[in-house]
Design a protein around this motif. Structure first.
Motif, PDB file in Angstrom:
ATOM      1  N   GLN A  28       0.841  -1.200   0.000  1.00 16.84           N
ATOM      2  CA  GLN A  28       0.000   0.000   0.000  1.00 16.84           C
ATOM      3  C   GLN A  28       0.878   1.252   0.000  1.00 16.84           C
ATOM      4  O   GLN A  28       1.872   1.321   0.730  1.00 16.84           O
ATOM      5  N   VAL A  29       0.508   2.197  -0.831  1.00 13.04           N
ATOM      6  CA  VAL A  29       1.269   3.441  -0.947  1.00 13.04           C
ATOM      7  C   VAL A  29       0.343   4.623  -0.771  1.00 13.04           C
ATOM      8  O   VAL A  29      -0.853   4.541  -1.066  1.00 13.04           O
ATOM      9  N   THR A  30       0.935   5.715  -0.308  1.00 13.12           N
ATOM     10  CA  THR A  30       0.132   6.905  -0.049  1.00 13.12           C
ATOM     11  C   THR A  30      -0.322   7.555  -1.350  1.00 13.12           C
ATOM     12  O   THR A  30      -1.496   7.878  -1.509  1.00 13.12           O
ATOM     13  N   MET A  31       0.626   7.765  -2.246  1.00 15.72           N
ATOM     14  CA  MET A  31       0.331   8.545  -3.444  1.00 15.72           C
ATOM     15  C   MET A  31       0.728   7.761  -4.697  1.00 15.72           C
ATOM     16  O   MET A  31       1.729   7.044  -4.713  1.00 15.72           O
ATOM     17  N   ASN A  50      -6.044   9.715  -7.000  1.00 11.56           N
ATOM     18  CA  ASN A  50      -6.539   9.750  -5.626  1.00 11.56           C
ATOM     19  C   ASN A  50      -7.383   8.518  -5.360  1.00 11.56           C
ATOM     20  O   ASN A  50      -8.279   8.187  -6.144  1.00 11.56           O
ATOM     21  N   GLN A  51      -7.128   7.862  -4.248  1.00 17.20           N
ATOM     22  CA  GLN A  51      -7.869   6.657  -3.909  1.00 17.20           C
ATOM     23  C   GLN A  51      -9.288   7.018  -3.528  1.00 17.20           C
ATOM     24  O   GLN A  51      -9.521   7.809  -2.624  1.00 17.20           O
ATOM     25  N   LEU A  73      -5.303   1.166  -2.557  1.00 20.97           N
ATOM     26  CA  LEU A  73      -3.998   1.782  -2.290  1.00 20.97           C
ATOM     27  C   LEU A  73      -2.851   1.096  -3.023  1.00 20.97           C
ATOM     28  O   LEU A  73      -1.689   1.454  -2.815  1.00 20.97           O
ATOM     29  N   GLU A  96       4.606   7.208  -4.207  1.00 16.25           N
ATOM     30  CA  GLU A  96       5.241   7.755  -3.007  1.00 16.25           C
ATOM     31  C   GLU A  96       4.716   6.902  -1.868  1.00 16.25           C
ATOM     32  O   GLU A  96       3.520   6.910  -1.568  1.00 16.25           O
ATOM     33  N   GLU A  97       5.621   6.130  -1.259  1.00 18.90           N
ATOM     34  CA  GLU A  97       5.182   5.144  -0.280  1.00 18.90           C
ATOM     35  C   GLU A  97       4.603   5.781   0.964  1.00 18.90           C
ATOM     36  O   GLU A  97       3.614   5.298   1.520  1.00 18.90           O
ATOM     37  N   GLN A  98       5.230   6.856   1.407  1.00 13.47           N
ATOM     38  CA  GLN A  98       4.732   7.581   2.564  1.00 13.47           C
ATOM     39  C   GLN A  98       4.843   9.060   2.254  1.00 13.47           C
ATOM     40  O   GLN A  98       5.516   9.460   1.311  1.00 13.47           O
ATOM     41  N   GLY A  99       4.201   9.885   3.059  1.00 13.73           N
ATOM     42  CA  GLY A  99       4.251  11.307   2.809  1.00 13.73           C
ATOM     43  C   GLY A  99       5.664  11.845   2.795  1.00 13.73           C
ATOM     44  O   GLY A  99       6.514  11.418   3.569  1.00 13.73           O
ATOM     45  N   GLN A 103       9.673   9.728  -4.909  1.00 15.20           N
ATOM     46  CA  GLN A 103       8.862   8.925  -5.797  1.00 15.20           C
ATOM     47  C   GLN A 103       9.728   7.873  -6.491  1.00 15.20           C
ATOM     48  O   GLN A 103      10.885   8.123  -6.826  1.00 15.20           O
TER      49      GLN A 103
END
Lengths: 114, 111
Positions: A28-31, A50-51, A73, A96-99, A103
């Protein structure tokens, strides 16, 4: 870092048709983002996927031409609609895995329109 | 003025020498800076991240950041033919919350 699978890796399409490109991540990734890289050029951001809601498009890119889905995600698709030779390009998915993390890119889809 | 500027090259460097790649950016409040390497026909690969002023070293690579001058550079020591690629500078612009890429510098290492 996350493993990103993008397919197809390349395709040759007829003018006026549409192609859907898939991007699958092993975690799961943020972005998730979609870029275009035209021959000899740098990367241009098409949109942020956007999810669970509509994608955020950059100036010059519209949903009717580049519909994007992100049902969860780990997965996103980009469709290039009603293609013309000007759409011949490499299309890249990035995550982008986390904020505020760097990338990372998938291998890209090399698209040629005849 | 472009948001992220790089010399397009080509930059030719003898094997074993230091390759120096430069990048300037316009958004003064940018906080995150990245260097990607892209081989011909391949996707960009992250090689360095830098977030604060000064130098950051990783193996043969050193990234240098000077926020006052809005300048970031990448040094490659002991250049190898396998370093021949296009190097993309990317800046996370706080102003519009997106990663902006330079046009890339094509580097050729001459054996």
């Amino acid at each position: 870092s996350a493993v990103i699978s993008q397919k197809p890796s390349r395709d040759i399409c007829q003018r006026g048709t549409s192609l859907t490109i898939q991007c699958q991540v092993d975690s799961q990734v943020t972005m998730m983002f979609w870029y275009r890289q035209q021959p000899g050029q740098s990367l241009t951001l098409i949109a942020t996927a956007n999810q669970g809601s509509e994608a955020t498009y950059e100036s010059g890119f519209v949903i009717d031409k580049f519909p994007i889905s992100r049902p969860n995600l780990t997965f996103s698709t980009l469709t290039v609609s009603n293609m013309s030779p000007e759409d011949s390009s490499i299309y890249l998915c990035s995550v982008e895995e986390q904020g505020n993390q760097p990338q990372h890119f998938g291998d890209g889809t090399r698209l040629s329109i005849l | 003025q472009k948001e992220v500027e790089q010399n397009s090259g080509p930059l030719s460097v003898p094997e074993g020498a230091i390759a120096s790649l430069n990048c300037t950016y316009s958004d003064r409040v940018s906080q995150s800076f990245f260097w990607y390497r892209q081989y011909s026909g391949k996707s960009p690969e992250l090689i360095m991240s830098i977030y604060s002023n000064g130098d950051k070293e990783d193996g043969r690579f050193t990234a240098q950041l000077n926020k006052a001058s809005q300048y970031v550079s990448l040094l490659i020591r002991d250049s190898q033919p396998s370093d021949s690629a296009t190097y993309l500078c990317a800046v996370y612009q706080t102003r519009d919350e997106k990663l902006t890429f330079g046009t890339g510098t094509r580097l050729t290492i001459i054996p």
